[in-house]
Design an enzyme around this catalytic site. Structure first.
Site, PDB file in Angstrom:
ATOM      1  N   SER A 122      11.771 -35.332  -4.355  1.00 36.01           N
ATOM      2  CA  SER A 122      11.960 -35.057  -2.936  1.00 36.01           C
ATOM      3  C   SER A 122      13.389 -35.385  -2.491  1.00 36.01           C
ATOM      4  CB  SER A 122      10.916 -35.829  -2.122  1.00 36.01           C
ATOM      5  OG  SER A 122      10.914 -35.436  -0.766  1.00 36.01           O
ATOM      6  N   ASP A 201       3.879 -26.699  -1.304  1.00 39.77           N
ATOM      7  CA  ASP A 201       4.768 -27.759  -0.839  1.00 39.77           C
ATOM      8  C   ASP A 201       5.468 -27.329   0.451  1.00 39.77           C
ATOM      9  OD1 ASP A 201       6.517 -29.872  -0.551  1.00 39.77           O
ATOM     10  OD2 ASP A 201       7.701 -29.410  -2.353  1.00 39.77           O
ATOM     11  N   HIS A 229       3.387 -31.492  -2.224  1.00 40.84           N
ATOM     12  CA  HIS A 229       4.608 -32.280  -2.405  1.00 40.84           C
ATOM     13  C   HIS A 229       4.271 -33.472  -3.293  1.00 40.84           C
ATOM     14  CE1 HIS A 229       8.740 -32.918  -1.190  1.00 40.84           C
ATOM     15  NE2 HIS A 229       8.492 -34.183  -0.891  1.00 40.84           N
TER      16      HIS A 229
END
Length: 256
Positions: A122, A201, A229
């Site tokens: 991320s 995501d 995610h």
């Protein structure tokens, strides 16, 4: 804050720098990478960095990881609407500090186990991207040579691309002929990378933009998986990630 290595006895010949996501922690990232760590335990140590800024829990962290706080982020949130906050360069300096200290600690205690690559998730994947690019540009002499990287569900902001363009253009201010050709090539990272993209995501569009803008198609591999995610959790997806990353490491000569 000192580095956090894999809890088991150190025995692998090489190490990977692990850069967690926003609103996360090394303890959580260790859990998120548990399947990958188990598969690569004979090949790599995993060295975890703690982001510099305390924060609230990030996406998907609660309630699963409620007991694994406190949480940290790489970029400090700002409510300044007048754009008077720190520049990207200043924010990167804050990012570099814990990473550099972690590396120094690791090299001091394990001088014969070099860090050869990175794993970012991320926001940590964006940080990893910037580290790779800065190293390719000849900066960050303290950063070990990164030969391979795994980027999990990267989070992306155009501000990062603008920073890279501005830095490149500083070297081409008097070279008009190169502004549309050579300087654009300098925005592209050329080391073997594996990019994991969850089909559901929320950051998928940005993840695709990041790899398209800043990674060489000849060096970057993209693996989409059924998920959000997160690190993949379906057994067949996990196996595919492990197999692809192993092959990538062989290509990068970080794994025999």
């Amino acid at each position: 804050m000192r580095y956090q290595a894999s809890p088991a006895l150190v025995k692998a010949p090489r190490a990977l720098l692990c850069i967690h996501g926003a609103g996360c922690s090394p303890a959580i990232f260790r859990v998120q990478l548990s399947k990958l760590r188990a598969a690569l335990r004979e090949n790599f140590e995993f060295v975890y960095v703690t982001a510099p800024f305390p924060s609230s829990a990030g996406p998907g962290i609660l309630p699963v990881f409620a007991d694994l706080g406190p949480y940290y982020s790489w970029f400090e949130s700002s409510s300044d609407n007048n754009h008077n906050g720190p520049s990207v360069s200043e924010r990167l300096a804050a990012v570099h500090d814990p990473i550099r200290r972690t590396i120094v600690d690791w090299q001091t205690q394990h001088p014969h186990i070099p860090i050869v690559g990175a794993i970012g998730f991320s926001e940590g994947a964006l940080v990893t991207t910037l580290l790779l690019w800065q190293q390719q540009m000849g900066h960050l002499p303290w950063l070990p040579r990164m030969s391979v990287a795994l980027l999990i569900c990267p989070w992306y902001q155009d501000e990062a691309s603008q920073y890279m363009r501005n830095e490149v253009m500083k070297n081409h201010d008097d070279d008009n002929d190169s502004k549309d050709t050579e300087w654009q090539e300098e925005l592209v990272i050329r080391i073997p990378t594996l990019h994991l993209q969850g089909r559901d995501d929320f950051a998928l569009a940005g993840s695709k933009m990041l790899v398209a803008r800043h990674f060489s198609p000849r060096e970057a591999q993209v693996l989409e998986f059924a998920g959000q995610h997160q690190f993949p959790n379906r057994p067949r997806d996990v196996l595919e990630v492990i197999n692809r990353f192993r092959k990538l490491c062989v290509t990068a000569q970080t794994l025999e």
